[in-house]
Motif scaffolding. Sequence first.
Motif, PDB file in Angstrom:
ATOM      1  N   ARG A 326       0.835  -1.210   0.000  1.00  0.00           N
ATOM      2  CA  ARG A 326       0.000   0.000   0.000  1.00  0.00           C
ATOM      3  C   ARG A 326       0.866   1.255   0.000  1.00  0.00           C
ATOM      4  NH1 ARG A 326      -5.132  -1.055   2.147  1.00  0.00           N
ATOM      5  NH2 ARG A 326      -5.741  -3.147   1.501  1.00  0.00           N
ATOM      6  N   LEU A 327       2.004   1.177   0.683  1.00  0.00           N
ATOM      7  CA  LEU A 327       2.929   2.310   0.724  1.00  0.00           C
ATOM      8  C   LEU A 327       3.818   2.363  -0.516  1.00  0.00           C
ATOM      9  CD1 LEU A 327       4.006   2.072   4.482  1.00  0.00           C
ATOM     10  CD2 LEU A 327       2.610   3.888   3.449  1.00  0.00           C
ATOM     11  N   GLU A 328       3.717   1.334  -1.366  1.00  0.00           N
ATOM     12  CA  GLU A 328       4.511   1.228  -2.597  1.00  0.00           C
ATOM     13  C   GLU A 328       6.007   1.291  -2.307  1.00  0.00           C
ATOM     14  OE1 GLU A 328       2.769   3.053  -6.240  1.00  0.00           O
ATOM     15  OE2 GLU A 328       1.476   4.112  -4.801  1.00  0.00           O
ATOM     16  N   LEU A 329       6.399   0.501  -1.286  1.00  0.00           N
ATOM     17  CA  LEU A 329       7.810   0.397  -0.911  1.00  0.00           C
ATOM     18  C   LEU A 329       8.360  -0.948  -1.384  1.00  0.00           C
ATOM     19  CD1 LEU A 329       7.614   1.767   2.745  1.00  0.00           C
ATOM     20  CD2 LEU A 329       8.589   2.942   0.758  1.00  0.00           C
ATOM     21  N   PRO A 330       9.395  -0.961  -2.194  1.00  0.00           N
ATOM     22  CA  PRO A 330       9.972  -2.234  -2.653  1.00  0.00           C
ATOM     23  C   PRO A 330      10.513  -3.046  -1.466  1.00  0.00           C
ATOM     24  CG  PRO A 330      10.803  -0.390  -3.944  1.00  0.00           C
ATOM     25  CD  PRO A 330      10.092   0.200  -2.762  1.00  0.00           C
ATOM     26  N   TYR A 331      10.322  -4.362  -1.533  1.00  0.00           N
ATOM     27  CA  TYR A 331      10.775  -5.214  -0.431  1.00  0.00           C
ATOM     28  C   TYR A 331      11.035  -6.620  -0.947  1.00  0.00           C
ATOM     29  CZ  TYR A 331       6.090  -7.304  -0.431  1.00  0.00           C
ATOM     30  OH  TYR A 331       4.943  -7.959  -0.793  1.00  0.00           O
ATOM     31  N   ARG A 332      11.642  -7.418  -0.090  1.00  0.00           N
ATOM     32  CA  ARG A 332      11.791  -8.834  -0.385  1.00  0.00           C
ATOM     33  C   ARG A 332      11.437  -9.642   0.863  1.00  0.00           C
ATOM     34  NH1 ARG A 332      18.051 -10.863  -0.562  1.00  0.00           N
ATOM     35  NH2 ARG A 332      18.670 -10.213   1.531  1.00  0.00           N
ATOM     36  N   VAL A 333      11.030 -10.902   0.646  1.00  0.00           N
ATOM     37  CA  VAL A 333      10.705 -11.839   1.727  1.00  0.00           C
ATOM     38  C   VAL A 333      11.803 -12.890   1.779  1.00  0.00           C
ATOM     39  CG1 VAL A 333       9.029 -13.496   2.633  1.00  0.00           C
ATOM     40  CG2 VAL A 333       8.241 -11.463   1.388  1.00  0.00           C
ATOM     41  N   VAL A 334      12.317 -13.131   3.000  1.00  0.00           N
ATOM     42  CA  VAL A 334      13.435 -14.050   3.187  1.00  0.00           C
ATOM     43  C   VAL A 334      13.045 -15.123   4.196  1.00  0.00           C
ATOM     44  CG1 VAL A 334      15.819 -14.233   3.990  1.00  0.00           C
ATOM     45  CG2 VAL A 334      15.108 -12.237   2.678  1.00  0.00           C
ATOM     46  N   ASN A 335      13.327 -16.377   3.861  1.00  0.00           N
ATOM     47  CA  ASN A 335      13.132 -17.502   4.780  1.00  0.00           C
ATOM     48  C   ASN A 335      14.420 -17.649   5.593  1.00  0.00           C
ATOM     49  OD1 ASN A 335      12.335 -19.837   6.080  1.00  0.00           O
ATOM     50  ND2 ASN A 335      12.237 -21.109   4.224  1.00  0.00           N
ATOM     51  N   LEU A 336      14.342 -17.361   6.899  1.00  0.00           N
ATOM     52  CA  LEU A 336      15.555 -17.405   7.715  1.00  0.00           C
ATOM     53  C   LEU A 336      16.051 -18.836   7.886  1.00  0.00           C
ATOM     54  CD1 LEU A 336      15.061 -14.799  10.589  1.00  0.00           C
ATOM     55  CD2 LEU A 336      15.811 -14.479   8.228  1.00  0.00           C
ATOM     56  N   CYS A 337      17.373 -18.980   7.855  1.00  0.00           N
ATOM     57  CA  CYS A 337      17.976 -20.304   8.020  1.00  0.00           C
ATOM     58  C   CYS A 337      18.040 -20.675   9.503  1.00  0.00           C
ATOM     59  CB  CYS A 337      19.363 -20.336   7.396  1.00  0.00           C
ATOM     60  SG  CYS A 337      20.626 -19.394   8.289  1.00  0.00           S
ATOM     61  N   THR A 338      18.414 -21.905   9.771  1.00  0.00           N
ATOM     62  CA  THR A 338      18.425 -22.433  11.143  1.00  0.00           C
ATOM     63  C   THR A 338      19.324 -21.626  12.068  1.00  0.00           C
ATOM     64  OG1 THR A 338      20.141 -23.994  10.412  1.00  0.00           O
ATOM     65  CG2 THR A 338      17.869 -24.797  10.473  1.00  0.00           C
TER      66      THR A 338
END
Length: 438
Positions: A326-338
């Motif tokens: 909604r804020l039109e901010l670029p981002y990424r999603v990361v799966n954290l490792c152990t």
Amino acid sequence: MLDILLLRKDLSSAIARLQTRKNPQPFLDVQAFQALESERKQLQTRTEELQAQRNQLSKQIGQLMGQGDRAGAEAAKAQVAALKGELDGSAARLEQIQDALQAMLVAVPNLPHESVPLGQDEAGNVEVRRWGQPRAFDFAVRDHVDLGAPLGLDFDLGTKLTGSRFTVMRGPVARLHRALAAFMLDVQTAEHGYTECYVPYIVNADSLKGTGQLPKFEGDLFAAKKGGQEGEPVPDDAQLYLIPTSEVPLTNIVRGEVLQEAQLPLRLTAHTPCFRSEAGSYGRDTRGMIRQHQFDKVEMVQIVHPDKSYAALEEMTGHAEAILQRLELPYRVVNLCTGDMGFGAAKTYDLEVWLPAQGTYREISSVSNCEAFQARRMQARFKNAQGKNEFVHTLNGSGLAVGRTLVAVLENYQNSDGSVTVPEVLRPYLGGLDVLRA
């Protein structure tokens, strides 16, 4: 807290999973655990034998009294009395062992879910997706410190009033900060079904034990001692702490409760300040608002049925993403490792927003499924379809960190003259204002 039955059933497998967090794993003294468990089994076996003997002797006493054999009955009573002494000693020792085992378990982190990537540190994290395209600037990009100063962002005054890593906001930037928090709350409550809560900013030790901050991470907390009456000592149970996040009070709402299955899921949200000593972060992010001792967050918490917690994790991640979109901010999603996950998490997604001045993505939200780890510490349960009490699963995440979102808005929406364009979704919260100027 881990289920001790899991360790008793297959200790080697549990240790192998803990070693994916850190190898060698320093969380559990395996030899001490095994020694205590061995003694516990021996004591329980011996206790059962003694109880059987006592029951048999009690029957004999009645029979002997019925036969008129008073001497035999008295001898049997003496044996029962002797057994009682040993039983009392065994019960006391068993209690000591259980306390020692409990003390061991509270220091052991959660076991990683099978879908968590293996890795020793943040280098092992796996990017899941990206959204948005970083803006191309045709002028020299400024960071939020330089942009914020003319708009009322004052780090020197924060240092004067309190110390380093505290901030004062005045005027336009303070309004923008408030607008962001209000916008986040409105989206989470009106669109995503969370119940807004107002919670204490100071909690007791039991609450922090319930969510896993105590006893292991006391150094990360700001302690606050209640004052007693003049001349009276302050009781030990008066130790209170400033909240590191509203995850603590929100999740502890169900501490010691047995919910009905129909009450699940619970979706709770709150906007609060958060207080962290940032122990161990010396020299990191010393410029600006990225790492502060006091900052605001809109927190999301879900209390769910165990069968639905991983679907809830994906859902909550989407709820956090919605704010950035909604804020039109670029981002990424990361799966954290152990090796990079938090103490209580079985699986965590980080959302990282693009910061032009740093030319990189920085964490703005973590969304975690703790499974039954916190619920077991809190004794938070629900009555399942079979009528038995079962531990709930708990999840938490930022929706979002307000200060870091402010940083991202300032940097991504900056103009060449130092003004900042207000994202369209925030304009109603600022009386229609479309540009922030000094």
